[in-house]
Design a protein around this motif. Structure first.
Motif, PDB file in Angstrom:
ATOM      1  N   THR A  41       0.826  -1.169   0.000  1.00 60.99           N
ATOM      2  CA  THR A  41       0.065   0.058   0.102  1.00 60.99           C
ATOM      3  C   THR A  41       0.900   1.199   0.070  1.00 60.99           C
ATOM      4  O   THR A  41       2.173   1.258  -0.102  1.00 60.99           O
ATOM      5  CB  THR A  41      -0.779  -0.026   1.237  1.00 60.99           C
ATOM      6  OG1 THR A  41      -1.888   1.107   0.994  1.00 60.99           O
ATOM      7  CG2 THR A  41      -0.215   0.172   2.521  1.00 60.99           C
ATOM      8  N   TRP A 192       5.323   1.427   9.128  1.00 61.75           N
ATOM      9  CA  TRP A 192       4.234   2.181   8.839  1.00 61.75           C
ATOM     10  C   TRP A 192       3.345   2.806   9.979  1.00 61.75           C
ATOM     11  O   TRP A 192       3.322   2.458  10.891  1.00 61.75           O
ATOM     12  CB  TRP A 192       3.064   1.228   8.327  1.00 61.75           C
ATOM     13  CG  TRP A 192       1.980   1.774   7.259  1.00 61.75           C
ATOM     14  CD1 TRP A 192       0.684   1.884   7.560  1.00 61.75           C
ATOM     15  CD2 TRP A 192       2.317   2.350   5.773  1.00 61.75           C
ATOM     16  NE1 TRP A 192       0.196   2.575   6.495  1.00 61.75           N
ATOM     17  CE2 TRP A 192       1.080   2.719   5.493  1.00 61.75           C
ATOM     18  CE3 TRP A 192       3.422   2.435   5.271  1.00 61.75           C
ATOM     19  CZ2 TRP A 192       1.022   3.256   4.505  1.00 61.75           C
ATOM     20  CZ3 TRP A 192       3.388   3.102   4.041  1.00 61.75           C
ATOM     21  CH2 TRP A 192       2.021   3.523   3.480  1.00 61.75           C
ATOM     22  N   GLN A 375      -8.871   1.829   3.315  1.00 67.00           N
ATOM     23  CA  GLN A 375      -7.536   1.052   3.312  1.00 67.00           C
ATOM     24  C   GLN A 375      -7.802   0.051   4.358  1.00 67.00           C
ATOM     25  O   GLN A 375      -7.885   0.715   5.689  1.00 67.00           O
ATOM     26  CB  GLN A 375      -6.309   1.545   3.038  1.00 67.00           C
ATOM     27  CG  GLN A 375      -6.233   2.385   1.728  1.00 67.00           C
ATOM     28  CD  GLN A 375      -4.681   2.830   1.591  1.00 67.00           C
ATOM     29  OE1 GLN A 375      -3.533   2.180   2.346  1.00 67.00           O
ATOM     30  NE2 GLN A 375      -4.689   3.867   0.902  1.00 67.00           N
ATOM     31  N   LEU A 377      -5.454  -2.587   6.029  1.00 64.29           N
ATOM     32  CA  LEU A 377      -4.241  -3.574   6.244  1.00 64.29           C
ATOM     33  C   LEU A 377      -4.326  -4.807   7.096  1.00 64.29           C
ATOM     34  O   LEU A 377      -4.913  -4.739   8.299  1.00 64.29           O
ATOM     35  CB  LEU A 377      -3.335  -2.582   7.063  1.00 64.29           C
ATOM     36  CG  LEU A 377      -1.740  -3.323   7.017  1.00 64.29           C
ATOM     37  CD1 LEU A 377      -1.412  -3.321   5.630  1.00 64.29           C
ATOM     38  CD2 LEU A 377      -0.879  -2.025   7.771  1.00 64.29           C
ATOM     39  N   CYS A 387       1.752 -10.142   4.670  1.00 65.60           N
ATOM     40  CA  CYS A 387       0.514  -8.856   5.059  1.00 65.60           C
ATOM     41  C   CYS A 387      -0.107  -8.495   3.536  1.00 65.60           C
ATOM     42  O   CYS A 387       0.586  -8.690   2.518  1.00 65.60           O
ATOM     43  CB  CYS A 387       0.831  -7.963   5.579  1.00 65.60           C
ATOM     44  SG  CYS A 387       2.378  -6.917   5.182  1.00 65.60           S
ATOM     45  N   CYS A 389      -3.316  -5.630   1.688  1.00 64.17           N
ATOM     46  CA  CYS A 389      -4.040  -4.377   1.803  1.00 64.17           C
ATOM     47  C   CYS A 389      -5.383  -4.375   0.721  1.00 64.17           C
ATOM     48  O   CYS A 389      -4.957  -4.536  -0.408  1.00 64.17           O
ATOM     49  CB  CYS A 389      -3.026  -3.107   1.994  1.00 64.17           C
ATOM     50  SG  CYS A 389      -3.961  -1.577   2.162  1.00 64.17           S
TER      51      CYS A 389
END
Length: 398
Positions: A41, A192, A375, A377, A387, A389
């Motif tokens: 992302t 992040w 969004q 996550l 992971c 998104c």
């Protein structure tokens, strides 16, 4: 004979222009960062550095700051983050503006997409919306009485108006140290981070404004261990700050714009030398307008009893409060994982950005239409891709 006057102050938009700017560039991954396996992302914000008017156009200079969360092209495909910026400089036509005008600017990042060219290079594309406008402060003098001995009969009319008491820009600074809960591992590297204004209300008091609200914070980081596993932490930060504002009194009406102007989130060591403290340094930009409701008995017409009285009239504009209301609307929908995306094991954090596209007056109220870009996550159920998104758009109408 003289008129007795009462002055009403107000703000008016002079000229206004809106345009879109497209940015596109290829960005190399820094040598210290791992190769890219897959982009997860991205997010960005615009910083306007210069807004300068000249005859017929406005020079706008700024920077788009962006960061990208991606999976490293290594054996474990662990998450990694890179940051960059794209500078822009535009001459925007604005017909009636002159070099002496003070031009206000608002910038919105409408779209940001990051694609992978190869493992060491990314393609960044962005769509910016720039709104430019000039603002003028006006004073309207209203005749409310006569000072003299002549025999004059007057006809009066009640006038209810908003008087602009304060018009200024200010900042609200929030600086806090947040300690990770005991069950959370130490921080090795912040991957992040996100800060959103969840709610912010303002109340006018005597000589000050009281700001009360809540910030939503999200951190995605590598833990301090051999595995460097990615973990996340979400929390809220209450805000309660008094802002000095001379000339205002309790009961006045506020109209305040609030947006994030500067944001720094860093990890630092606690008293034991362990990386468990997160430093939040946030600056909120405030556009403050304070009004007072004023009731006047203005002279609408007059005539002389003993001799002729000539009346000279003039036109003027003023603001009047029709309704003041705060409304909330709930927006919901369902999203599905696209083919090829990893399945969801657990949701880490969700983020939304609201774009109002239309405000329309109706007989029974005000219709507001727009979208929320979402969004999500999440932690993947697949070990190879830890992971992902999920992105989508919610449409609302209220």
């Amino acid at each position: 004979m003289e008129f007795l006057k009462k002055s009403i102050h107000m703000d008016q938009i002079g000229c206004e222009e809106q345009t879109q700017i497209t940015l596109e560039d290829d960005v190399n991954i820094a040598d210290a960062k791992p190769d890219v396996y897959q982009v997860v992302t991205q997010q960005g914000h615009i910083e306007l550095e210069e807004v300068r008017a000249s005859d017929g156009h406005v020079h706008v200079k700024g920077v788009l700051h962006f960061k990208v969360l991606y999976l490293a092209d290594e054996e474990t495909h662990h998450p990694a983050c890179m940051e960059g910026e794209l500078a822009f400089e535009e001459q925007i036509l604005m017909g009636s503006v002159s070099g002496t005008d003070q031009v206000q600017a608002q910038a919105i990042l409408e779209d940001l997409s990051v694609g992978m060219i190869n493992s060491r290079k990314l393609s960044v594309q962005a769509l910016l919306q720039i709104r430019l406008f000039t603002e003028r402060m006006k004073q309207l003098d209203v005749a409310v009485g006569l000072d003299g001995t002549e025999q004059i009969e007057v006809k009066k009319k009640d006038l209810q108006a908003l008087d602009l008491i304060v018009a200024k820009k200010d900042i609200l600074r929030v600086k806090k140290d947040l300690l990770l809960p005991g069950g959370m591992p130490n921080i090795f590297a912040l991957l992040w981070k996100s800060c959103q204004i969840r709610e912010m209300t303002f109340r006018v008091l005597d000589g000050k404004l009281q700001a009360t609200g809540e910030l939503s914070l999200f951190f995605f980081y590598e833990e301090e261990s051999e595995t460097k596993k990615a973990v996340w932490y979400e929390t809220t930060v209450p805000v309660s700050v008094a802002i000095e504002c001379q000339g205002v009194r309790e009961g006045m009406l506020e109209q305040i714009g609030c947006s994030i102007g500067h944001l720094e989130i860093e990890a630092k060591a606690d008293e034991d030398g362990e990386e468990r403290v997160i430093l939040l340094d946030l600056v909120l930009d405030l556009d403050i307008r304070i009004y007072e409701e004023t009731n006047l008995s203005m002279i609408e017409d007059l005539y002389g009893v003993a001799k002729q009285a000539d009346v000279v009239r003039g036109k003027g504009q003023y603001r009047r409060l029709l309704v003041k209301n705060t409304a909330k609307t709930r927006v919901s929908d369902q999203f599905s994982i696209s083919p090829g995306m990893p399945q969801i094991q657990q949701i880490c954090g969700s983020f939304g950005e609201v774009f109002v596209q239309e405000i329309k007056k109706q007989s029974d109220g005000v219709l507001v239409k727009g979208t929320v870009n979402v969004q999500i996550l999440y932690e993947s159920a697949e070990e190879e891709v830890p992971c992902g998104c999920l992105k989508g758009e919610l449409v609302f109408e209220e």
